[in-house]
Design an enzyme around this catalytic site. Structure first.
Site, PDB file in Angstrom:
ATOM      1  N   ASP A   1       0.812  -1.209   0.000  1.00 61.32           N
ATOM      2  CA  ASP A   1       0.000   0.000   0.000  1.00 61.32           C
ATOM      3  C   ASP A   1       0.853   1.270   0.000  1.00 61.32           C
ATOM      4  O   ASP A   1       0.677   2.143   0.841  1.00 61.32           O
ATOM      5  CB  ASP A   1      -0.899  -0.056   1.256  1.00 61.32           C
TER       6      ASP A   1
ATOM      7  N   GLU B   1       3.555  -7.904   7.616  1.00 63.91           N
ATOM      8  CA  GLU B   1       2.304  -8.526   7.168  1.00 63.91           C
ATOM      9  C   GLU B   1       2.503  -9.600   6.120  1.00 63.91           C
ATOM     10  O   GLU B   1       1.857  -9.586   5.068  1.00 63.91           O
ATOM     11  CB  GLU B   1       1.343  -7.458   6.660  1.00 63.91           C
TER      12      GLU B   1
ATOM     13  N   TYR C   1      -6.639  -3.271  12.920  1.00 66.68           N
ATOM     14  CA  TYR C   1      -7.517  -2.174  12.495  1.00 66.68           C
ATOM     15  C   TYR C   1      -8.956  -2.377  12.969  1.00 66.68           C
ATOM     16  O   TYR C   1      -9.885  -2.241  12.184  1.00 66.68           O
ATOM     17  CB  TYR C   1      -7.439  -2.020  10.967  1.00 66.68           C
TER      18      TYR C   1
ATOM     19  N   GLU D   1       0.822  -0.912  14.020  1.00 70.94           N
ATOM     20  CA  GLU D   1      -0.130  -0.171  13.188  1.00 70.94           C
ATOM     21  C   GLU D   1      -1.500  -0.207  13.822  1.00 70.94           C
ATOM     22  O   GLU D   1      -1.954  -1.261  14.277  1.00 70.94           O
ATOM     23  CB  GLU D   1      -0.238  -0.765  11.767  1.00 70.94           C
TER      24      GLU D   1
HETATM   25  C1  GCB Z   1      -1.400  -2.306   6.642  1.00 79.23           C
HETATM   26  C2  GCB Z   1      -0.078  -2.186   5.946  1.00 79.23           C
HETATM   27  C3  GCB Z   1       0.225  -0.763   5.540  1.00 79.23           C
HETATM   28  C4  GCB Z   1      -1.036  -0.092   5.033  1.00 79.23           C
HETATM   29  C5  GCB Z   1      -2.056  -0.067   6.158  1.00 79.23           C
HETATM   30  C6  GCB Z   1      -3.384   0.578   5.738  1.00 79.23           C
HETATM   31  O1  GCB Z   1      -1.717  -3.250   7.276  1.00 79.23           O
HETATM   32  O2  GCB Z   1       0.979  -2.719   6.684  1.00 79.23           O
HETATM   33  O3  GCB Z   1       1.219  -0.784   4.561  1.00 79.23           O
HETATM   34  O4  GCB Z   1      -0.796   1.182   4.531  1.00 79.23           O
HETATM   35  O5  GCB Z   1      -2.328  -1.356   6.555  1.00 79.23           O
HETATM   36  O6  GCB Z   1      -3.545   1.773   5.898  1.00 79.23           O
HETATM   37  O7  GCB Z   1      -4.236  -0.119   5.231  1.00 79.23           O
END
Ligand code: GCB
Length: 597
Positions: A165, A417, A473, A510
């Site tokens: 991403d 990841e 998330y 994250e």
């Molecule tokens: C993740 C990735 C990261 C993305 C992020 C997102 O899990 O490690 O590279 O930018 O999520 O914002 O979705």
């Protein structure tokens, strides 16, 4: 052997910066090699700044999205070449691979776009003007690190699509140096520290050519000699040392001298911070004291520059990180330019240094798949998993060789990841963790970053890690818009980890929400500034419930460019700062928390 030590100038070593406006040419049909562009000079070149990414300098989409070979060329002046002197060209990085030519003849090549490329040109260089040519390439595949694919459109044009991403920026991203070294040079050195009551022991090891003698000296900030040693390896003892502390860095200067019969053959000076890192039970210790990691996953990313290094961006980023009360960042998802680590050494920031092991999961929207825990297998059906692993191992080795002496680096991250739930993944990663442990003289903790599919009951790789990094998330990809339900699911998973991996420290690497600077809404909705703040506050209260959580690195420090798609509004907007480094509202909530914590 080629020394990869960061270039310095002194009475013996000469380092000439070659940054500036170079000549450039795209090579969509791959003709440059056959037409001998390196020998004859680039036909009809355009100008291109170095360092920098080419993508965001243009106004045409085909140039921004260009995928394939591209060439750089410049003139290099060598003022003198003393007998025995050796000449090298050193690039901080060329993304993703390159071949280097001097005066039309090939000097070397490199695979991997995030670590230095050093080639010897002693035999090819002449006093006066030399032509330096670089053939670079930015294609991605399932053996490159990072992984991705190239898609060919009906008109034959191609696009690189990362299984990750962030925008696939390419170019000569970091500074280029012409380095002149003596015939017998210091190749490398390493240090490790041990702290006793009021004394520090610094063990050093040096690697130098020839049979000269080595003398090592340590000076304090005022330039006073505090310890010295003789021999290629040995130890220095420092009484009442000034420790390198978090956000309170003290740097000594280490001088390594190579001499023969009283004559100095080579000298290398570098900053040295006295500090130790260890994991003890559920805690991360710096100088024997627990440290809670506060900060961000970052990117090397800025308007116009793309991924090109610029001191001004680094300076602004450190000032923003200091303002918000951070003490740490992860070099997601690749090793950054060396200058970032130099600044972190000076500012007392901690770094989780990450290899470019990203995209090890087959998906063009892997963030969505990963965020929701829907990733697929990967290593079992890669076209050439051995080559992939070789490239990955080379990146880990080069990263550790490059960064091992930075006091700011407290841990190595082998991947972000990746698929970790199969036997094939375990077989793939075990040797890479072993490599990192073997190569680092300081035996720093080694880790990897787990996405949602790598759950407590399925992940097979967490036992390899000294502390476990989680990207989660809840409240965004999972139960988006419902923070109550998100919290319930989040705690459910943390309870499982508590049972599965008792006594292991966890760091959140994250968590975040895409947030538009322009959007305010009450009650909050996803994408609004209010939602980002509520989401973060929910996370803070969950983090505080579990004592084994030893760090929180929010995603992301700043908004950053990605590829296009229905999930991204001109890039990823999960920054706590905008792309031009101004705070979003939630940044104040972090500042309030982190200034106290
Ligand atoms: C993740 C990735 C990261 C993305 C992020 C997102 O899990 O490690 O590279 O930018 O999520 O914002 O979705």
């Amino acid at each position: 052997m080629i020394s990869e030590l960061y270039p310095v100038n002194n009475e013996i070593r000469r380092a000439q910066l070659l940054d500036g406006l170079w000549r450039f040419r795209f090579d969509p049909r791959g003709e440059g090699e056959g037409e001998a562009w390196a020998e004859k000079g680039l036909p009809d070149p355009i100008s291109m700044p170095v360092p920098g990414s080419f993508a965001d300098l243009f106004t045409e989409a085909w140039q921004r999205d260009y995928c394939g070979d591209f060439w750089y060329e410049t003139d290099v002046y060598l003022q003198e070449l003393r007998p025995g002197q050796r000449v090298f060209i050193r690039f901080g990085s060329v993304t993703h691979r390159c071949q280097v030519y001097l005066n039309g003849r090939k000097a070397g090549e490199h695979e991997g776009g995030f670590l230095p490329v050093a080639v010897e040109v002693t035999e090819l260089a002449r006093v006066g003007r030399n032509r330096l040519t670089v053939r670079a390439n930015n294609e991605l595949n399932e053996t490159s690190i990072p992984c991705g694919a190239v898609r060919t459109a009906a008109d034959g044009s191609r696009r690189a699509q990362g299984y990750f991403d962030f925008f696939n920026y390419a170019g000569i991203h970091r500074s280029v140096w012409l380095v002149q070294l003596p015939e017998q040079a210091i190749q490398d050195y390493s240090v490790t520290c041990r702290l006793e009551a009021d004394e520090a022991e610094i063990r050093y090891e040096t690697d130098a050519e020839g049979d000269g003698s080595i003398r090592v000296e340590l000076r304090d900030r005022e330039g006073a000699l505090v310890a010295s040693g003789e021999g290629r390896q040995g130890s220095l003892r420092v009484r009442n040392p000034h420790l390198w502390q978090v956000r309170n860095a003290y740097l000594y200067t280490l001088t390594v001298c190579l001499t023969r019969e009283g004559r100095t053959l080579d000298r290398y000076d570098a900053p040295l911070g006295i500090r130790t890192v260890a994991i003890e039970g559920q805690r991360i210790l710096l100088n024997g004291q627990p440290v809670y990691l506060k900060g961000f996953g970052k990117h090397e990313d800025a308007e116009i520059l793309g991924r090109g290094f610029h001191w001004a961006v680094a300076k602004r980023d450190f000032e923003c990180m200091k303002w918000i009360g951070a003490n740490c960042f992860r070099t997601s998802h690749y090793p950054y330019a060396e200058e970032w680590y130099q600044m972190a050494d000076q500012e007392g920031f901690l770094i989780i240094d990450e290899a470019p092991g990203v995209g090890l999961m087959r998906s063009f929207a892997n963030f969505a798949a990963a965020g929701a825990g829907k990733s697929n297998g990967f290593f079992g059906d890669c076209p050439d998993v051995e080559l992939l692993q070789r490239n990955h191992r080379a990146a880990v080795e080069e990263m550790i060789r490059r960064d091992k002496n930075h006091p700011s680096v407290i841990a190595w991250s082998i991947f972000n990841e990746a698929e970790t739930i199969t036997q094939a993944a375990e077989d793939y990663f075990a040797p890479l963790f072993e490599t990192a442990r073997r190569l680092d003289p300081q035996h720093r903790p080694v880790t990897g970053v787990l996405e949602k599919t790598s759950s407590p009951d399925r992940c097979r790789c967490w036992p390899m890690m000294d502390f476990i990094c989680l990207n989660r998330y809840y409240g965004w990809y999972i139960s988006g818009g419902d923070l109550q339900e998100a919290r319930r699911q989040f705690e459910e998973e943390m309870d499982q980890w508590a049972e599965k991996a008792p006594g292991v420290p966890f760091v959140f690497t994250e968590f975040g929400t895409d947030t538009l600077d322009s959007l305010h809404k009450l009650p909050s909705v996803m994408w609004s500034q209010e939602y980002q703040q509520e989401y973060m506050e929910m996370h803070f209260s969950v983090f505080d419930r579990y004592p084994f959580i030893q760090g929180e690195l929010a995603w992301n420090f700043a908004d950053f460019q990605t590829g296009q798609g229905i999930m991204r509004v001109n890039g990823n907007k999960k920054g706590l700062f905008s792309r031009n480094r101004q705070p979003k509202e939630a940044a104040w909530a972090f500042r309030r928390r982190w200034m106290e914590k």
